[in-house]
Design an enzyme around this catalytic site. Structure first.
Site, PDB file in Angstrom:
ATOM      1  N   ARG A   1      -1.439 -14.429   4.427  1.00 18.56           N
ATOM      2  CA  ARG A   1      -2.141 -13.739   5.520  1.00 18.56           C
ATOM      3  C   ARG A   1      -1.388 -13.883   6.836  1.00 18.56           C
ATOM      4  NH1 ARG A   1      -6.855 -11.496   4.282  1.00 18.56           N
ATOM      5  NH2 ARG A   1      -7.734 -11.590   6.379  1.00 18.56           N
TER       6      ARG A   1
ATOM      7  N   PHE B   1     -15.617   3.196   7.073  1.00 17.38           N
ATOM      8  CA  PHE B   1     -14.249   3.574   6.714  1.00 17.38           C
ATOM      9  C   PHE B   1     -14.008   3.611   5.202  1.00 17.38           C
ATOM     10  CE2 PHE B   1     -14.277  -1.025   7.716  1.00 17.38           C
ATOM     11  CZ  PHE B   1     -13.786  -1.565   6.530  1.00 17.38           C
TER      12      PHE B   1
ATOM     13  N   GLU C   1      -9.540 -11.087  -7.302  1.00 14.07           N
ATOM     14  CA  GLU C   1      -8.618  -9.956  -7.146  1.00 14.07           C
ATOM     15  C   GLU C   1      -7.447 -10.028  -8.137  1.00 14.07           C
ATOM     16  OE1 GLU C   1      -9.595  -9.201  -2.416  1.00 14.07           O
ATOM     17  OE2 GLU C   1      -7.549  -9.734  -3.004  1.00 14.07           O
TER      18      GLU C   1
ATOM     19  N   ASN D   1      -2.130   0.183   6.796  1.00 17.60           N
ATOM     20  CA  ASN D   1      -1.591  -1.060   7.353  1.00 17.60           C
ATOM     21  C   ASN D   1      -0.666  -1.821   6.403  1.00 17.60           C
ATOM     22  OD1 ASN D   1      -3.579  -1.968   5.670  1.00 17.60           O
ATOM     23  ND2 ASN D   1      -4.613  -3.265   7.174  1.00 17.60           N
TER      24      ASN D   1
ATOM     25  N   THR E   1      -5.182  -7.443  10.638  1.00 17.95           N
ATOM     26  CA  THR E   1      -5.524  -6.200   9.924  1.00 17.95           C
ATOM     27  C   THR E   1      -5.086  -4.972  10.714  1.00 17.95           C
ATOM     28  OG1 THR E   1      -7.455  -7.317   8.985  1.00 17.95           O
ATOM     29  CG2 THR E   1      -7.441  -4.916   8.883  1.00 17.95           C
TER      30      THR E   1
ATOM     31  N   ARG F   1       2.797  -6.385   9.145  1.00 19.21           N
ATOM     32  CA  ARG F   1       2.069  -5.234   9.708  1.00 19.21           C
ATOM     33  C   ARG F   1       2.645  -4.811  11.057  1.00 19.21           C
ATOM     34  NH1 ARG F   1      -3.570  -7.641   7.533  1.00 19.21           N
ATOM     35  NH2 ARG F   1      -3.838  -6.324   5.680  1.00 19.21           N
TER      36      ARG F   1
ATOM     37  N   LYS G   1       0.826  -1.219   0.000  1.00 16.03           N
ATOM     38  CA  LYS G   1       0.000   0.000   0.000  1.00 16.03           C
ATOM     39  C   LYS G   1       0.864   1.274   0.000  1.00 16.03           C
ATOM     40  CE  LYS G   1      -3.921  -2.239   2.324  1.00 16.03           C
ATOM     41  NZ  LYS G   1      -4.976  -2.067   3.380  1.00 16.03           N
TER      42      LYS G   1
ATOM     43  N   TYR H   1     -12.539  -2.450  -3.674  1.00 10.55           N
ATOM     44  CA  TYR H   1     -13.070  -2.575  -2.311  1.00 10.55           C
ATOM     45  C   TYR H   1     -14.599  -2.523  -2.282  1.00 10.55           C
ATOM     46  CZ  TYR H   1      -8.457  -2.265  -0.076  1.00 10.55           C
ATOM     47  OH  TYR H   1      -7.179  -2.510   0.363  1.00 10.55           O
TER      48      TYR H   1
ATOM     49  N   HIS I   1      -2.136  -5.522   1.670  1.00  8.70           N
ATOM     50  CA  HIS I   1      -3.412  -6.222   1.531  1.00  8.70           C
ATOM     51  C   HIS I   1      -3.132  -7.608   0.986  1.00  8.70           C
ATOM     52  CE1 HIS I   1      -7.511  -7.260   0.314  1.00  8.70           C
ATOM     53  NE2 HIS I   1      -6.953  -7.740  -0.776  1.00  8.70           N
TER      54      HIS I   1
END
Ligand code: CMP
Length: 142
Positions: free
Chosen positions: A86, A58, A127, A113, A92, A103, A10, A50, A116
């Protein structure tokens, strides 16, 4: 089973100049980068990605953040890739992320964060196709 999953580094992590450090964690875990590119997401592209969060409070801030600077999108391939990725990312919310996770080490807040990752093989398929043509994915032959 060998799976593919979508990774996004990100804007906060790109700004921190830790693309390589994050890629290195994937490689150390034996995930192979089989596609990758840097993009500056448009509002439309971020909103579409998203879409499932559209009604969440949010959503507006999420789209604003994800379009605030370039991101690196990649396809990772490997045994159990979705869950493994993950695990490497951690929770998250970075404040709840286990020690040694991406993270925990590179993010401060739930809004910014660092990374993704797809949450299931079904969302991974959606995705990956959202960002990559089949011809942009390069399976390893050795
Ligand atoms: P990501 O995996 O990219 O998916 C949606 C993002 O929304 C998530 O990471 C967080 O960065 C962000 N977000 C902000 N607030 C929340 C929240 N309360 N629950 C889940 N995700 C949130």
């Amino acid at each position: 089973a060998v799976e593919r999953t979508l990774s996004i580094i990100k804007p906060d992590a790109v700004a921190k100049n830790v693309i390589g450090k994050i890629y290195s964690r994937f490689e150390k875990a034996d995930l192979k980068i089989v596609a990758g590119k840097m993009l500056h997401l448009s509002q439309e592209k971020a909103e579409g990605f998203y879409a499932e969060h559209k009604e969440r409070p949010f959503f507006g801030d999420l789209v604003k953040f994800m379009t605030s600077g370039p991101v690196v999108v990649s396809v990772l391939e490997g045994e159990n890739a979705v869950a493994l990725h993950r695990e490497l990312m951690g929770a998250t919310n970075p404040k709840e992320a286990a020690e040694g996770t991406i993270r925990a080490d590179f993010a401060e807040t739930i809004d910014e964060n660092a990374v993704h990752g797809s949450d299931s093989p079904a969302s991974a398929a959606r995705e990956v196709a959202y960002f990559f043509e089949d011809s942009e994915i390069c399976p390893r032959t050795r």
